[in-house]
Scaffold this motif. Structure first.
Motif, mmCIF file in Angstrom:
data_model
loop_
_atom_site.group_PDB
_atom_site.id
_atom_site.type_symbol
_atom_site.label_atom_id
_atom_site.label_comp_id
_atom_site.label_asym_id
_atom_site.label_seq_id
_atom_site.Cartn_x
_atom_site.Cartn_y
_atom_site.Cartn_z
ATOM 1 N N ILE A 417 0.838 -1.208 0.000
ATOM 2 C CA ILE A 417 0.000 0.000 0.000
ATOM 3 C C ILE A 417 0.869 1.253 0.000
ATOM 4 C CG2 ILE A 417 -1.602 1.352 1.414
ATOM 5 C CD1 ILE A 417 -2.919 -1.316 2.214
ATOM 6 N N TYR A 418 1.890 1.269 0.849
ATOM 7 C CA TYR A 418 2.767 2.439 0.898
ATOM 8 C C TYR A 418 3.496 2.644 -0.427
ATOM 9 C CZ TYR A 418 2.078 2.685 5.959
ATOM 10 O OH TYR A 418 1.528 2.818 7.215
ATOM 11 N N ALA A 419 3.802 1.540 -1.124
ATOM 12 C CA ALA A 419 4.555 1.646 -2.372
ATOM 13 C C ALA A 419 3.681 1.960 -3.574
ATOM 14 C CB ALA A 419 5.338 0.356 -2.631
ATOM 15 N N GLU A 420 2.408 1.520 -3.563
ATOM 16 C CA GLU A 420 1.587 1.586 -4.773
ATOM 17 C C GLU A 420 0.383 2.522 -4.682
ATOM 18 O OE1 GLU A 420 2.576 0.168 -7.450
ATOM 19 O OE2 GLU A 420 4.214 -1.013 -6.593
ATOM 20 N N ILE A 421 -0.188 2.711 -3.521
ATOM 21 C CA ILE A 421 -1.394 3.537 -3.398
ATOM 22 C C ILE A 421 -0.992 5.008 -3.312
ATOM 23 C CG2 ILE A 421 -3.436 4.009 -1.982
ATOM 24 C CD1 ILE A 421 -3.533 1.357 -3.443
ATOM 25 N N PRO A 422 -1.608 5.885 -4.110
ATOM 26 C CA PRO A 422 -1.233 7.310 -4.080
ATOM 27 C C PRO A 422 -1.473 7.917 -2.700
ATOM 28 C CG PRO A 422 -2.555 6.814 -6.018
ATOM 29 C CD PRO A 422 -2.614 5.602 -5.147
ATOM 30 N N PRO A 423 -0.555 8.770 -2.222
ATOM 31 C CA PRO A 423 -0.783 9.465 -0.947
ATOM 32 C C PRO A 423 -2.068 10.278 -0.981
ATOM 33 C CG PRO A 423 1.500 9.685 -1.657
ATOM 34 C CD PRO A 423 0.755 9.069 -2.806
ATOM 35 N N GLY A 424 -2.733 10.350 0.152
ATOM 36 C CA GLY A 424 -3.990 11.070 0.244
ATOM 37 C C GLY A 424 -5.213 10.242 -0.086
ATOM 38 N N SER A 425 -5.019 8.965 -0.437
ATOM 39 C CA SER A 425 -6.152 8.095 -0.751
ATOM 40 C C SER A 425 -6.866 7.677 0.523
ATOM 41 C CB SER A 425 -5.675 6.851 -1.506
ATOM 42 O OG SER A 425 -5.043 7.192 -2.708
ATOM 43 N N SER A 426 -8.087 7.198 0.331
ATOM 44 C CA SER A 426 -8.862 6.660 1.442
ATOM 45 C C SER A 426 -9.097 5.174 1.216
ATOM 46 C CB SER A 426 -10.204 7.382 1.581
ATOM 47 O OG SER A 426 -10.012 8.717 1.992
ATOM 48 N N LEU A 427 -8.966 4.406 2.288
ATOM 49 C CA LEU A 427 -9.188 2.969 2.228
ATOM 50 C C LEU A 427 -10.308 2.593 3.190
ATOM 51 C CD1 LEU A 427 -5.850 3.537 2.068
ATOM 52 C CD2 LEU A 427 -5.903 1.098 1.574
ATOM 53 N N THR A 428 -10.950 1.473 2.916
ATOM 54 C CA THR A 428 -12.075 1.063 3.746
ATOM 55 C C THR A 428 -11.639 0.016 4.768
ATOM 56 O OG1 THR A 428 -12.714 -0.690 2.218
ATOM 57 C CG2 THR A 428 -13.692 1.474 1.877
ATOM 58 N N ALA A 429 -12.414 -0.099 5.815
ATOM 59 C CA ALA A 429 -12.197 -1.110 6.851
ATOM 60 C C ALA A 429 -13.481 -1.270 7.636
ATOM 61 C CB ALA A 429 -11.053 -0.708 7.789
ATOM 62 N N GLU A 430 -13.650 -2.452 8.232
ATOM 63 C CA GLU A 430 -14.765 -2.620 9.144
ATOM 64 C C GLU A 430 -14.465 -1.858 10.433
ATOM 65 O OE1 GLU A 430 -16.841 -6.401 9.428
ATOM 66 O OE2 GLU A 430 -15.332 -7.246 8.072
ATOM 67 N N TYR A 431 -15.498 -1.241 11.001
ATOM 68 C CA TYR A 431 -15.282 -0.289 12.083
ATOM 69 C C TYR A 431 -14.629 -0.913 13.312
ATOM 70 C CZ TYR A 431 -19.182 -2.140 14.849
ATOM 71 O OH TYR A 431 -19.990 -2.935 15.607
ATOM 72 N N TRP A 432 -14.783 -2.229 13.513
ATOM 73 C CA TRP A 432 -14.276 -2.873 14.722
ATOM 74 C C TRP A 432 -12.908 -3.509 14.506
ATOM 75 C CZ3 TRP A 432 -13.148 -7.996 14.124
ATOM 76 C CH2 TRP A 432 -13.734 -8.643 13.022
ATOM 77 N N ASP A 433 -12.461 -3.594 13.261
ATOM 78 C CA ASP A 433 -11.257 -4.359 12.950
ATOM 79 C C ASP A 433 -10.038 -3.447 12.849
ATOM 80 O OD1 ASP A 433 -9.783 -6.565 12.476
ATOM 81 O OD2 ASP A 433 -10.669 -7.072 10.537
#
Length: 487
Positions: A417-433
């Motif tokens: 993620i640090y190498a490929e995803i552009p800075p400032g992007s948003s990623l999803t996650a389950e709220y409890w995880d």
């Protein structure tokens, strides 16, 4: 066998590179052990005797709110780990009580105790069927993938299983000899198991079974006098269990309501009465059959798992023959299985305290097959079956252990993620995880890359109108994404 078991459990011990990827371990090692457990020197006796203020009570009162804090496990692993780490720190000059090291030291203790369980399993097997049964049972216990996995965590599962095995061995000795010392040892190990995790209250069944075996060994007309003669053994077992429990869980008796409330909360979670997100995966699973499937596929492996299931018939035959050790093992298996059968939550680790019984059953089934094959065919066929069974079991164990030869997937995903995803992007996650990416260093963390997280509650019940709007939002999101718009 002990060295092989220990090697498998120590291999890849720092599997997460200190990334705190096990939630229970994080809670035990850094939230409870580091924040709550401390002993000031010289000790303040009045403070130690106060459950609300004591630095040895994992359920002490929160200094901010004043409310007692719950803790699902026992204090024994915390106290022993903290004290042993303190001794090691004095010997090596390195602070093993520090937050960045104590979890690793706790994993070493888990690995050692899990390996000791294989030795105790061998001792029980020898009492039931001689040296061949004991050695084979030790091998199956040493190769169990479930035990190897749990020994890589600083949690209570390996501790609990070791004390359960010791209690079963003590009960076998009590059933055979009937001495006060044997029953005292059985009661002591029961208290230590309860001080590790209160969910094994059913471990009292083997102690009762051992006592009944001594009572029923005499003819019926002698039993009243036999009961009176064995009352001291029962009393000693009860007293030593209380003493051992109080030695490591004194605040559970000084402030029992808080301790009982912690147990009640965990019981509600396990039964499904208290809904938490991480247990919803078990909704709709078939009781008993689900645990059996998980045990065969992942807990013991197909070969050892199927042998263990077949060995239950062999164990039943030994019980029918009134073999005392078999009765002890069967009493624990039935009592604990009855508790698991009523649970909505079916974590595989809940079966770990039954590993000694399953290993002995697998060994008993294999020896029965070897005997029949050698009688009907030739010794060569028996040797071939033994080699194939142990070889396939070890192959399954080696396949599982190979996961520790590679980087943990969550760490690998974080680096990607640090190498490929552009800075400032948003990623999803389950709220409890635990969301990805993880923080690896001061430079490699979500804040440094401006990465945000959008939390989803995937299991929340929505009214029809709100659900329709949510579906429309997802459809619009997909349309915008497919058309190349930046979101």
């Amino acid at each position: 066998i002990f060295l092989a078991a220990l090697s498998l459990r120590l291999y890849g011990l720092n599997w997460d590179d200190g990334g705190d990827l096990h939630p229970d371990e994080l809670f035990v090692a850094k939230i409870v052990l580091i924040d709550r457990i401390h002993l000031d020197w010289p000790p303040d006796v009045n403070q130690l005797l106060d459950p609300a203020r004591s630095g040895l009570n994992p359920r002490s009162a929160d200094p901010v709110t004043g409310q007692y804090r719950e803790f699902a496990y026992g204090a024994l692993p915390l106290w022993v780990t903290d004290f042993a780490a303190w001794i090691l720190s004095r010997v090596t000059g390195t602070n093993w009580n520090a937050a960045e090291r104590v979890y690793l030291f706790g994993r070493v203790l888990s690995a050692i105790l899990s390996s000791v369980t294989a030795l105790v399993t061998a001792a029980i097997g020898c009492r039931l069927g001689g040296r061949p049964l004991g050695l084979l049972a030790a091998l199956f216990a040493a190769f169990a993938p479930m035990s190897i996995q749990l020994a890589h965590f600083f949690t209570t599962d390996s501790w609990l299983t070791c004390f359960v095995a010791l209690c079963l061995l003590a009960c076998c000795r009590a059933a055979e000899r009937g001495t006060i010392a044997a029953f005292a040892l059985a009661g002591c190990t029961y208290g230590l198991a309860m001080a590790t995790k209160g969910s094994v209250v059913a471990l009292v069944a083997p102690i009762v079974a051992a006592w009944l075996i001594r009572v029923l060994e005499r003819p019926e007309h002698h039993r009243p006098s036999r009961i009176r003669a064995l009352l001291p053994q029962a009393a000693v077992a009860a007293i030593t269990s209380l003493v051992a429990f109080f030695a490591f869980e004194p605040y559970a008796l000084l402030r029992p309501l808080v301790y009982v409330q912690s147990l009640r909360t965990q019981a509600d979670i396990v039964s499904g009465a208290f809904d938490v997100p991480f247990t919803r995966v078990f909704s709709g699973t078939t009781p008993d059959l689900y645990q059996v499937e998980q045990l065969v596929r992942w807990g013991l492996g197909p070969v050892a798992g199927l042998l263990a299931l077949g060995g239950l018939v062999w164990l039943g035959h030994e019980v029918w023959q009134r073999q005392p050790v078999a009765v002890i093992l069967a009493s624990w298996l039935v009592a604990y299985s009855a508790v698991l059968a009523t649970a909505e939550v079916k974590f595989l680790r809940y079966l770990e305290p039954l590993t000694p019984v399953f290993a002995i059953c697998a060994a008993g089934a294999l020896l029965w097959l070897l005997t029949r094959l050698q009688l009907r065919c030739s010794p060569r066929w028996g040797t071939a079956l033994l080699a194939a069974t142990l070889g396939l079991s070890f192959l399954w164990t080696a396949s599982f252990t190979s996961i520790y030869a590679r980087e943990n997937p969550r760490i690998a995903a974080t680096k990607w993620i640090y190498a490929e995803i552009p800075p400032g992007s948003s990623l999803t996650a389950e709220y409890w995880d635990d969301a990805l990416p993880r923080s690896l260093t001061y430079a490699l963390n979500p804040a440094a890359y401006g990465l945000g997280t959008i939390n989803f509650d995937l299991y929340r019940d929505l009214p029809p109108a709100e659900a329709t709007n949510a579906i429309a939002d997802v459809q619009n999101l997909l349309i915008a994404t497919n058309s190349g718009q930046q979101i």
